[in-house]
Design a protein around this motif. Structure first.
Motif, mmCIF file in Angstrom:
data_model
loop_
_atom_site.group_PDB
_atom_site.id
_atom_site.type_symbol
_atom_site.label_atom_id
_atom_site.label_comp_id
_atom_site.label_asym_id
_atom_site.label_seq_id
_atom_site.Cartn_x
_atom_site.Cartn_y
_atom_site.Cartn_z
ATOM 1 N N UNK A 31 0.895 -1.237 0.046
ATOM 2 C CA UNK A 31 0.044 -0.134 -0.052
ATOM 3 C C UNK A 31 0.813 1.069 0.073
ATOM 4 N N UNK A 32 2.007 0.979 0.709
ATOM 5 C CA UNK A 32 2.953 2.357 0.544
ATOM 6 C C UNK A 32 3.548 2.656 -0.664
ATOM 7 N N UNK A 33 3.996 1.474 -1.385
ATOM 8 C CA UNK A 33 4.507 1.792 -2.574
ATOM 9 C C UNK A 33 3.438 2.324 -3.670
ATOM 10 N N UNK A 34 2.185 1.768 -3.569
ATOM 11 C CA UNK A 34 1.236 1.923 -4.508
ATOM 12 C C UNK A 34 0.902 3.881 -4.007
ATOM 13 N N UNK A 35 0.883 4.236 -2.729
ATOM 14 C CA UNK A 35 0.528 5.568 -2.511
ATOM 15 C C UNK A 35 1.740 6.353 -2.979
ATOM 16 N N UNK A 36 2.903 6.031 -2.943
ATOM 17 C CA UNK A 36 3.831 6.926 -3.339
ATOM 18 C C UNK A 36 4.206 7.113 -4.738
ATOM 19 N N UNK A 37 3.776 5.870 -5.535
ATOM 20 C CA UNK A 37 3.794 5.663 -7.193
ATOM 21 C C UNK A 37 2.481 6.751 -7.503
ATOM 22 N N UNK A 38 1.275 6.667 -6.885
ATOM 23 C CA UNK A 38 0.273 7.504 -7.243
ATOM 24 C C UNK A 38 0.631 8.727 -7.409
ATOM 25 N N UNK A 39 1.338 9.263 -6.122
ATOM 26 C CA UNK A 39 1.668 10.636 -5.895
ATOM 27 C C UNK A 39 2.747 11.322 -6.973
ATOM 28 N N UNK A 40 3.679 10.130 -7.379
ATOM 29 C CA UNK A 40 4.480 10.591 -8.215
ATOM 30 C C UNK A 40 3.997 10.491 -9.739
ATOM 31 N N UNK A 41 3.119 9.799 -9.880
ATOM 32 C CA UNK A 41 2.274 9.497 -11.168
ATOM 33 C C UNK A 41 3.064 8.671 -11.951
ATOM 34 N N UNK A 42 3.655 7.404 -11.404
ATOM 35 C CA UNK A 42 4.286 6.653 -12.228
ATOM 36 C C UNK A 42 3.721 5.058 -11.525
ATOM 37 N N UNK A 43 3.890 4.149 -12.458
ATOM 38 C CA UNK A 43 3.465 2.905 -11.953
ATOM 39 C C UNK A 43 4.293 2.508 -10.840
ATOM 40 N N UNK A 44 3.708 1.437 -10.148
ATOM 41 C CA UNK A 44 4.542 0.912 -8.809
ATOM 42 C C UNK A 44 5.696 0.063 -9.403
ATOM 43 N N UNK A 45 5.534 -0.540 -10.643
ATOM 44 C CA UNK A 45 6.538 -1.444 -11.182
ATOM 45 C C UNK A 45 7.753 -0.678 -11.624
ATOM 46 N N UNK A 46 7.232 0.920 -11.996
ATOM 47 C CA UNK A 46 8.454 1.606 -12.303
ATOM 48 C C UNK A 46 9.215 2.298 -11.044
#
Length: 392
Positions: A31-46
């Motif tokens: 959930x933390x990875x997804x939250x940071x990725x959403x904030x940075x507008x990148x995919x979690x895999x990136x």
């Protein structure tokens, strides 16, 4: 972007984000990875994808990607040495193709990515050629082609970091399955789409698709292998719900509900390898470890690990995942670094090609290297870091 801005967008504290930025904490909860990725507008895999040196990315598995890309585009590639005729020589007997599809999926589960990637271009081309010739065996050939796309091609490409090509593979498979007009295979197609949606950073769409597929499968549970596929859909739904979780009790109950239903189905099916997957009680137990670890419930992950006998886990790839997730959990618990190191090395021994490029395993290794205290741990981790091409 300032830490304060990132904190506001992600809902994570600036103190925690500062520790992550300085290597004092792992960014390891789904959930933390997804939250940071959403904030940075990148995919979690990136966000967590490993940055590999050229020497690693030029390994045999990656060398096969250009040919696979062309085949997924519908173009027959050139083969090494310019022997294009070898690729277009004509149909191969169906029985031979069936054996090659079984072997391709075995190689995927053994995490023998280099051997599999090298074999896939010719296999996919031979299947497409044979299916295109029509005849009474066409439906069987289409089923074999779908089985080659799932999971040998799609999940291999996902594991290697080519999420866009993996999506092309599942799309090709869906086109094949549409002609078969089989509701169970249609549900299997949705299952693999869900896998790639998760890797692409869209857990909400993944969860929606998995739940819709489970609903569509319900009237057909009397069909062979349908219950096992339904169990897999519950496991992937639990994974998607884990990525979506923001700490609410309702979300945690949702994850547990899917795991419980998968466990019930696994008791009915026993251990099975239908759909070239590995569903059964052992895999459900592995998911209890993985999802507790992803949720940051590290003590629960360790406890769940005591209920799994690694020898009962059918494939090297799944055993590697089990050990890697236990390593991640132990690394976060006080006075358990030795257990973390042991499990990380066991993960590498089980499936080196998978673990050496796995972003979570690499982060765990870097975390442990920075905090290793005993000479034995430092020696063991130094070798692992070298094999992972980590800069420590």
């Amino acid at each position: 972007m300032s830490l304060r801005t990132l904190s506001g967008l992600s809902g994570l504290s600036t103190g925690y984000l500062s520790m992550v930025e300085n290597g004092l904490r792992l960014l390891d909860r789904a959930s933390h990875i997804t939250a940071v990725a959403d904030a940075l507008r990148v995919a979690p895999s990136e966000l967590v994808a490993p940055v590999l040196p050229v020497a690693v990315r030029a390994a045999a598995a990656h060398e096969a990607i250009p040919a696979l890309r062309l085949l997924l585009m519908g173009v027959v590639p050139d083969v090494p040495g310019g022997d294009r005729a070898a690729v277009t020589a004509g149909p191969v007997p169906v029985g031979v193709l069936a054996g090659r599809v079984r072997e391709a999926n075995r190689l995927y589960h053994a995490a023998a990515y280099d051997t599999l990637a090298a074999a896939l271009p010719a296999l996919l081309n031979d299947l497409q050629t044979a299916a295109g010739s029509g005849g009474p065996a066409r439906h069987r050939l289409l089923r074999l082609l779908a089985d080659a796309y799932h999971p040998a091609c799609a999940l291999l490409l996902k594991a290697l970091g080519y999420v866009d090509l993996a999506w092309m593979a599942v799309t090709r498979a869906a086109e094949v399955i549409a002609e078969l007009d089989d509701p169970v295979r249609t549900a299997s197609s949705a299952f693999f789409h869900t896998h790639i949606l998760l890797a692409a950073g869209s857990p909400d769409q993944a969860l929606t698709r998995a739940r819709a597929a489970a609903d569509q499968l319900q009237p057909h549970l009397a069909r062979p292998a349908a219950e096992a596929l339904l169990g897999e859909l519950h496991l992937i739904s639990a994974s998607a719900a884990t990525q979506l979780r923001r700490g609410t009790g309702q979300d945690a109950d949702d994850v547990l509900g899917h795991l419980t239903e998968a466990g019930r189905l696994a008791e009915r099916t026993g251990e099975t390898r239908v759909w070239h997957l590995n569903f059964g009680p052992a895999n459900v137990k592995v998911h209890h470890v993985s999802l507790n670890s992803a949720l940051g419930l590290h003590a629960h992950a360790v406890e769940a690990g005591t209920k799994v006998e690694p020898g009962q886990v059918a494939t090297a790839g799944r055993r590697a995942v089990l050990h890697a997730d236990l390593a991640r959990a132990y690394a976060q618990l006080p006075r358990h670094r030795e257990e973390a190191v042991r499990h990380l090395l066991d993960a590498e021994a089980a499936a080196p090609q998978r673990i050496r490029v796995d972003p979570v395993a690499r982060d765990t290794a870097a975390h442990l290297v920075a905090r290793s205290r005993t000479p034995a741990d430092r020696r063991a981790l130094a070798g692992l870091a070298r094999r992972m091409n980590l800069v420590v």
